[in-house]
Enzyme design. Structure first.
Site, PDB file in Angstrom:
ATOM      1  N   HIS A  23       0.858  -1.193   0.000  1.00 34.69           N
ATOM      2  CA  HIS A  23       0.000   0.000   0.000  1.00 34.69           C
ATOM      3  C   HIS A  23       0.887   1.233   0.000  1.00 34.69           C
ATOM      4  CE1 HIS A  23      -3.165   2.835   1.139  1.00 34.69           C
ATOM      5  NE2 HIS A  23      -3.992   1.903   0.715  1.00 34.69           N
ATOM      6  N   ASP A  64      -8.034  -5.198  -0.669  1.00 37.40           N
ATOM      7  CA  ASP A  64      -8.436  -5.999  -1.842  1.00 37.40           C
ATOM      8  C   ASP A  64      -8.145  -7.480  -1.686  1.00 37.40           C
ATOM      9  OD1 ASP A  64      -7.295  -3.154  -3.373  1.00 37.40           O
ATOM     10  OD2 ASP A  64      -9.348  -3.875  -3.610  1.00 37.40           O
TER      11      ASP A  64
HETATM   12  C1  SDX Z   1      -5.831   0.373  -3.230  1.00 43.92           C
HETATM   13  O1  SDX Z   1      -4.148   4.783  -1.873  1.00 43.92           O
HETATM   14  C2  SDX Z   1      -5.151   4.138  -1.401  1.00 43.92           C
HETATM   15  O2  SDX Z   1      -5.673   4.451  -0.365  1.00 43.92           O
HETATM   16  C3  SDX Z   1      -5.640   2.994  -2.266  1.00 43.92           C
HETATM   17  C4  SDX Z   1      -6.709   2.096  -1.666  1.00 43.92           C
HETATM   18  C5  SDX Z   1      -7.982   2.839  -1.465  1.00 43.92           C
HETATM   19  O3  SDX Z   1      -8.756   2.446  -0.588  1.00 43.92           O
HETATM   20  O4  SDX Z   1      -8.274   3.766  -2.276  1.00 43.92           O
HETATM   21  O5  SDX Z   1      -6.258   1.579  -0.432  1.00 43.92           O
HETATM   22  C6  SDX Z   1      -7.026   0.944  -2.600  1.00 43.92           C
HETATM   23  O6  SDX Z   1      -5.469   0.803  -4.298  1.00 43.92           O
HETATM   24  C7  SDX Z   1      -5.062  -0.684  -2.486  1.00 43.92           C
HETATM   25  C8  SDX Z   1      -3.816  -1.152  -3.284  1.00 43.92           C
HETATM   26  C9  SDX Z   1      -4.315  -2.136  -4.325  1.00 43.92           C
HETATM   27  N1  SDX Z   1      -3.173  -2.526  -5.241  1.00 43.92           N
HETATM   28  C10 SDX Z   1      -2.634  -3.746  -5.135  1.00 43.92           C
HETATM   29  O7  SDX Z   1      -2.894  -4.582  -4.269  1.00 43.92           O
HETATM   30  C11 SDX Z   1      -1.624  -4.024  -6.247  1.00 43.92           C
HETATM   31  C12 SDX Z   1      -0.413  -4.751  -5.644  1.00 43.92           C
HETATM   32  N2  SDX Z   1       0.314  -3.759  -4.830  1.00 43.92           N
HETATM   33  C13 SDX Z   1       1.335  -2.987  -5.433  1.00 43.92           C
HETATM   34  O8  SDX Z   1       1.353  -2.834  -6.773  1.00 43.92           O
HETATM   35  C14 SDX Z   1       1.942  -1.917  -4.570  1.00 43.92           C
HETATM   36  O9  SDX Z   1       2.111  -2.453  -3.339  1.00 43.92           O
HETATM   37  C15 SDX Z   1       1.208  -0.602  -4.463  1.00 43.92           C
HETATM   38  C16 SDX Z   1       1.038   0.032  -5.792  1.00 43.92           C
HETATM   39  C17 SDX Z   1      -0.105  -0.788  -3.815  1.00 43.92           C
HETATM   40  C18 SDX Z   1       2.063   0.302  -3.579  1.00 43.92           C
HETATM   41  O10 SDX Z   1       3.253   0.420  -4.191  1.00 43.92           O
HETATM   42  P1  SDX Z   1       4.417   1.275  -3.516  1.00 43.92           P
HETATM   43  O11 SDX Z   1       4.184   1.546  -2.077  1.00 43.92           O
HETATM   44  O12 SDX Z   1       4.656   2.418  -4.423  1.00 43.92           O
HETATM   45  O13 SDX Z   1       5.562   0.269  -3.518  1.00 43.92           O
HETATM   46  P2  SDX Z   1       6.622   0.205  -4.670  1.00 43.92           P
HETATM   47  O14 SDX Z   1       5.864  -0.046  -5.939  1.00 43.92           O
HETATM   48  O15 SDX Z   1       7.513   1.389  -4.572  1.00 43.92           O
HETATM   49  O16 SDX Z   1       7.424  -1.104  -4.270  1.00 43.92           O
HETATM   50  C19 SDX Z   1       8.343  -1.089  -3.181  1.00 43.92           C
HETATM   51  C20 SDX Z   1       8.999  -2.440  -3.262  1.00 43.92           C
HETATM   52  C21 SDX Z   1       9.462  -2.789  -4.666  1.00 43.92           C
HETATM   53  O17 SDX Z   1      10.504  -3.726  -4.540  1.00 43.92           O
HETATM   54  P3  SDX Z   1      12.055  -3.166  -4.604  1.00 43.92           P
HETATM   55  O18 SDX Z   1      12.142  -2.252  -5.808  1.00 43.92           O
HETATM   56  O19 SDX Z   1      12.278  -2.468  -3.284  1.00 43.92           O
HETATM   57  O20 SDX Z   1      12.901  -4.419  -4.751  1.00 43.92           O
HETATM   58  O21 SDX Z   1       8.062  -3.443  -2.889  1.00 43.92           O
HETATM   59  C22 SDX Z   1       7.827  -4.293  -3.994  1.00 43.92           C
HETATM   60  C23 SDX Z   1       8.286  -3.547  -5.221  1.00 43.92           C
HETATM   61  O22 SDX Z   1       8.648  -4.453  -6.237  1.00 43.92           O
HETATM   62  N3  SDX Z   1       6.381  -4.532  -4.009  1.00 43.92           N
HETATM   63  C24 SDX Z   1       5.840  -5.727  -4.169  1.00 43.92           C
HETATM   64  C25 SDX Z   1       4.447  -5.510  -4.066  1.00 43.92           C
HETATM   65  N4  SDX Z   1       4.207  -4.205  -3.844  1.00 43.92           N
HETATM   66  C26 SDX Z   1       5.408  -3.598  -3.819  1.00 43.92           C
HETATM   67  N5  SDX Z   1       6.380  -6.937  -4.410  1.00 43.92           N
HETATM   68  C27 SDX Z   1       5.507  -7.973  -4.528  1.00 43.92           C
HETATM   69  N6  SDX Z   1       4.146  -7.846  -4.420  1.00 43.92           N
HETATM   70  C28 SDX Z   1       3.589  -6.629  -4.198  1.00 43.92           C
HETATM   71  N7  SDX Z   1       2.275  -6.494  -4.101  1.00 43.92           N
END
Ligand code: SDX
Length: 397
Positions: free
Chosen positions: A274, A331
């Site tokens: 998140h 989710d």
């Molecule tokens: C919602 O903002 C809100 O309030 C949204 C929401 C709402 O109620 O409106 O809460 C609803 O959108 C919830 C989120 C739903 N999305 C997902 O579940 C999709 C899967 N999650 C990700 O794509 C991700 O976690 C985000 C987009 C939600 C958050 O991304 P961040 O905080 O920007 O994290 P990042 O992309 O910068 O990643 C940081 C690290 C990376 O690895 P490194 O580069 O450090 O090696 O964490 C890893 C990423 O690769 N990572 C994950 C991951 N999420 C981040 N690795 C595996 N699985 C994941 N889900």
């Protein structure tokens, strides 16, 4: 601790804004609607009260609740010319594509509620707010019925919001669907938990568009578009697709976890992580328990739930996820519940939009009624070429 954190006015260079609606503390996993903890709201309120609280700032009295529910029923139907609009979409149209088109067309059929004259649009706010919350449900249900060649259903005055949606989705001409209490309550909880969530991508989009003077229907249509993205509202569909793929490969989740960690597989653990919560999403805890209760009440054995549990346990004890503060978000379990209720997969993000509507409405109103409302105008960090002259030989005139 009031939860009021002040930033620059509007979207200043901090990229933040002032609001009195929802408070989140990502480090502690705190979520409050107008100061009330989500745990208490989920346990004791319902979607109707939560919507009223988020929009008007206080829980409704009995009289206010009666007025609000009557306004919702009065505004649930849509102009019959809008109903004909559904026929124009190709059968392959994605429900979110239909939703964006239909919500945008509300301004055409209800121009008196969408004048772009701020004074007038605020005077009509109660009716446009009720219309947005009731018509999004009608459009979603009618879209499903017409896409599946089924006759449309109209709302019943004696049904609650979630019951009416399920009735409009699943009743047949000679066989009315009155959702079992456990199912209606489960859907009501899903909607309530999605009702608002501070400045997420879609809500800040609604504020951005509303700050230009655009009416409520135009602003929430922009929010629907933002929600469609797979990293935002599309994640609940992504979770089910991920769980089904894991099940189809005969994996109990342990192989997938390794792939999600490797990064280069392009596989993410959907429903995990998140932008704000670097601790448990409090909604995920609530919905995880509700998911167990619903499947038990229905006597449903869903292998996806078992796999989801395995993934959660594995990830919560795995340094890759823990070191990156990756925990289940709202989710992760909502999709399993919606599938048990009978909602088709391609409508999961539509359900998110139905739930989030009160938050979008409240945030639009907060922007529209701001005393010195300014248009949001984020600045940028310019990283393009420095000043330079055109080549001497260049001339198109
Ligand atoms: C919602 O903002 C809100 O309030 C949204 C929401 C709402 O109620 O409106 O809460 C609803 O959108 C919830 C989120 C739903 N999305 C997902 O579940 C999709 C899967 N999650 C990700 O794509 C991700 O976690 C985000 C987009 C939600 C958050 O991304 P961040 O905080 O920007 O994290 P990042 O992309 O910068 O990643 C940081 C690290 C990376 O690895 P490194 O580069 O450090 O090696 O964490 C890893 C990423 O690769 N990572 C994950 C991951 N999420 C981040 N690795 C595996 N699985 C994941 N889900």
């Amino acid at each position: 601790q009031t939860g009021y954190i002040t930033f620059d006015e509007g979207f200043g260079n901090t990229g933040s804004c002032q609001s009195e609606i929802t408070f989140i503390n990502g480090e502690k996993g705190i979520l409050r609607y107008r100061g009330y903890p989500i745990e208490q709201i989920a346990e004791k309120a319902d979607f109707l009260d939560s919507a009223y609280l988020i929009i008007y700032g206080e829980l409704p009295t009995e009289a206010e609740r009666l007025r609000f529910s009557r306004d919702l029923i009065k505004t649930t139907n849509i102009d019959t010319r809008m109903v004909r609009q559904f026929e124009a979409f190709p059968p392959s149209a994605h429900p979110m594509s239909i939703l964006t088109s239909m919500m945008g067309s509300l301004s055409s059929y209800y121009p008196e509620l969408s004048t772009n004259d701020r004074v007038l649009d605020l005077e009509n706010f109660d009716r446009s707010a009720a219309s947005a919350i009731s018509k999004v449900m009608t459009v979603a249900a009618m879209s499903y019925r017409i896409s599946n060649g089924l006759p449309i259903n109209y709302p019943r005055k004696d049904f609650g919001y979630a019951e009416n949606f399920l009735h409009m989705m699943f009743s047949l001409p000679n066989d009315e669907y009155h959702a079992p209490k456990a199912v209606a309550e489960a859907l009501d909880l899903i909607l309530l938990l999605h009702a608002d969530h501070e400045q997420n991508c879609s809500t800040s989009t609604v504020r951005m568009v509303g700050s230009s003077g655009a009416n409520l229907f135009a602003s929430i249509t922009a929010g629907v578009c933002a929600l469609w993205g797979p990293l935002h509202g599309g994640a609940n569909m992504g979770v089910i697709k991920m769980l089904e793929a894991i099940h189809a490969e005969g994996d109990d989740g342990s192989r997938f976890i390794e792939e999600a960690k490797s990064g280069n597989s392009g596989k993410r653990l959907m429903g995990f992580g998140h932008r704000v919560y670097k601790n448990f999403d409090p909604r995920a805890k609530i919905i995880g328990k509700a998911c167990e209760r619903l499947l038990e009440a229905l006597g449903t054995k869903d292998p996806c739930l078992e796999i989801a549990r395995n993934l959660e346990q594995a990830a919560l004890s795995d340094d890759y996820f823990v070191s990156r503060n990756l925990y289940p978000n709202v989710d992760f379990y909502s999709g399993i519940m919606m599938r048990a209720i009978g909602i088709p997969l391609d409508m999961f993000t539509v359900m998110f939009a139905i739930g989030r509507m009160p938050g979008w409405v409240a945030n639009w109103h907060e922007v529209a009624s701001a005393p010195k409302g300014k248009i949001n105008r984020p600045r940028q960090i310019y990283q393009g070429p420095l000043e330079r002259d055109l080549p001497g030989t260049y001339n198109r005139r």
